[in-house]
Scaffold this active site. Structure first.
Site, PDB file in Angstrom:
ATOM      1  N   TRP A 102       0.811  -1.221   0.000  1.00 11.42           N
ATOM      2  CA  TRP A 102       0.000   0.000   0.000  1.00 11.42           C
ATOM      3  C   TRP A 102       0.841   1.267   0.000  1.00 11.42           C
ATOM      4  CZ3 TRP A 102      -4.258  -0.623  -2.182  1.00 11.42           C
ATOM      5  CH2 TRP A 102      -5.057  -1.750  -1.973  1.00 11.42           C
ATOM      6  N   ASP A 174      -1.131   6.350   6.336  1.00 11.10           N
ATOM      7  CA  ASP A 174      -2.279   5.519   5.980  1.00 11.10           C
ATOM      8  C   ASP A 174      -2.483   4.542   7.138  1.00 11.10           C
ATOM      9  OD1 ASP A 174      -4.057   3.662   4.949  1.00 11.10           O
ATOM     10  OD2 ASP A 174      -2.873   3.224   3.136  1.00 11.10           O
ATOM     11  N   LYS A 198     -11.950  -1.742   6.902  1.00 16.67           N
ATOM     12  CA  LYS A 198     -11.112  -2.737   7.546  1.00 16.67           C
ATOM     13  C   LYS A 198     -11.467  -2.896   9.015  1.00 16.67           C
ATOM     14  CE  LYS A 198      -8.973  -2.907   3.656  1.00 16.67           C
ATOM     15  NZ  LYS A 198      -7.835  -2.153   3.199  1.00 16.67           N
TER      16      LYS A 198
HETATM   17  C1  LIG Z   1      -7.307  -1.666   1.846  1.00 12.18           C
HETATM   18  C2  LIG Z   1      -6.236  -0.660   1.959  1.00 12.18           C
HETATM   19  C3  LIG Z   1      -6.105   0.395   1.041  1.00 12.18           C
HETATM   20  C4  LIG Z   1      -6.990   0.537  -0.167  1.00 12.18           C
HETATM   21  O1  LIG Z   1      -8.233   0.979   0.205  1.00 12.18           O
HETATM   22  P1  LIG Z   1      -9.388   1.225  -0.883  1.00 12.18           P
HETATM   23  O2  LIG Z   1     -10.457   1.767   0.006  1.00 12.18           O
HETATM   24  O3  LIG Z   1      -9.719  -0.068  -1.514  1.00 12.18           O
HETATM   25  O4  LIG Z   1      -8.892   2.233  -1.852  1.00 12.18           O
HETATM   26  C5  LIG Z   1      -5.113   1.319   1.253  1.00 12.18           C
HETATM   27  N1  LIG Z   1      -4.272   1.217   2.302  1.00 12.18           N
HETATM   28  C6  LIG Z   1      -4.354   0.216   3.192  1.00 12.18           C
HETATM   29  C7  LIG Z   1      -3.380   0.150   4.321  1.00 12.18           C
HETATM   30  C8  LIG Z   1      -5.328  -0.755   3.049  1.00 12.18           C
HETATM   31  O5  LIG Z   1      -5.410  -1.753   3.938  1.00 12.18           O
END
Ligand SMILES: *Cc1c(COP(=O)(O)O)cnc(C)c1O
Length: 362
Positions: A102, A174, A198
């Site tokens: 990511w 993130d 998540k």
């Molecule tokens: C799932 C995830 C993403 C992507 O998220 P989307 O909502 O599908 O764009 C980005 N960063 C992390 C750490 C993730 O777990």
């Protein structure tokens, strides 16, 4: 069909009490004769629900007054664009600390579309060839507009347990998969971004927590729906927000507060992770490629010794009510996501299955 133990990485399981409450008031919310998904986002009822959710998040996450909380759409990937569009001036440079899938995706979005991004490879192999975070490689370069990292790499199962010192350069993180899994000092960050699917709510809601002084710098051509200043000015209602996910997030925040907040969740998540990694380390039938000090507490990535058994393993697991264990397509193998809503009983059931499956195929 009874509820299964859902180890999916996202969208992922939510606390059952939260699901039940949403179900019970889905058609008639608080005696209004309509459901929350049918209401105007500008009406008094939804406004209250929305403000309550923000207040709860501020409380359980300890978000100071000089940070805005923005409720958006577009997911984590939308924010991969929003971060440079809001923070990277034309001709500027940003540092990306890469620890997995990511952070690398965020780096690419910036480098390929918006400007100069420096990729710092911040993992290395330990003596046994396992991946670990290399904190020493997290160095900001001269004049960087921001430094970017991903605290928990959902795909790779790699988590950061300390933060780089970026001095005056704002650190952007993130936290899509580790938000609210432990206490966190928000003041260490310029901005935090996370998709809700998540650990918090259904998909389709993205939350940005951003310090006031970083708002209002967006490029002229930044889409208004990604411009943090526009969102802040309109209370995240410049366009119609995902009202259902916002409401569900509020229920989840309330649940977190009721069980003792992020400290209690940190304790539970640690206990679950120790149980699961203990089972994997203790059985030569399984292996994980992540070094002890860098293992994600919430995404346990592992492999069977004999990969030819993968499909059979998944089938047998599902037959026992253990769902969603297949690894991400870029890595293969297995992944057990054990976020806040996964009770220890689910992890016990998985550990028990791991032992029996290995025994049968030893
Ligand atoms: C799932 C995830 C993403 C992507 O998220 P989307 O909502 O599908 O764009 C980005 N960063 C992390 C750490 C993730 O777990």
């Amino acid at each position: 069909m009874p509820r299964v133990w859902n180890f999916s990485a996202g969208p992922s399981m939510l606390p059952e009490s939260v699901m039940r409450q949403a179900q019970s008031e889905f058609v008639d919310f608080e005696g209004e004769g309509m459901g929350i998904v049918e209401m105007s986002h500008r009406g008094a009822t939804f406004t209250r629900v929305a403000q309550e959710a923000e207040g709860l998040l501020r409380e359980i996450m300890g978000i100071p007054d000089n940070y805005r909380v923005l409720f958006e759409q577009g997911g984590g990937r939308g924010q991969f664009a929003a971060v440079p569009l809001n923070l990277l001036p034309e001709g500027g440079r940003a540092d990306y600390f890469i620890t997995g899938h990511w952070s690398r995706s965020a780096f690419k979005e910036c480098a390929e579309r918006y400007g100069e991004a420096v990729a710092h490879e911040c993992t290395r192999k330990d003596a046994q060839g396992r991946v670990e975070v290399d904190y020493g490689a997290m160095q900001v370069s001269e004049g960087a507009a921001y430094a970017y990292c991903c605290l928990n790499e959902t795909v790779n199962g790699v988590e950061m347990f300390s933060l780089p010192d970026t001095g005056a350069v704002p650190l952007i993180a993130d936290i899509s998969s580790d938000v609210l899994t432990r206490p966190m000092d928000v003041t260490r960050f310029g901005a935090l971004i996370f998709g809700a699917q998540k650990n918090v709510a259904p998909a389709g809601l993205t939350i940005t927590v951003v310090r006031d002084d970083l708002i209002g710098r967006a490029r002229r051509y930044c889409p208004s729906v990604l411009d943090w200043a526009v969102l802040a000015k309109h209370g995240s209602m410049y366009n119609t927000p995902n009202t259902f996910a916002w409401y569900m997030a509020g229920l989840a925040f309330k649940w977190i507060r009721s069980i003792g907040g992020t400290e209690e969740l940190a304790r539970r998540n640690q206990e679950k992770a120790e149980l699961l990694y203990g089972a994997i380390d203790g059985n030569p039938f399984y292996r994980t490629q992540v070094a002890e000090g860098s293992r994600s507490r919430v995404n346990c990535v592992f492999n069977l010794r004999d990969e030819a058994l993968n499909a059979d393993f998944l089938k047998e697991a599902l037959a026992e009510g253990l769902s969603g264990l297949k690894g991400h397509k870029v890595l293969g193998g297995m992944r057990a996501s054990i976020y806040n809503a996964m009770p220890i009983e689910g992890v016990r059931a998985l550990v028990d299955f791991l032992g029996r499956y290995a025994g049968k195929h030893a």
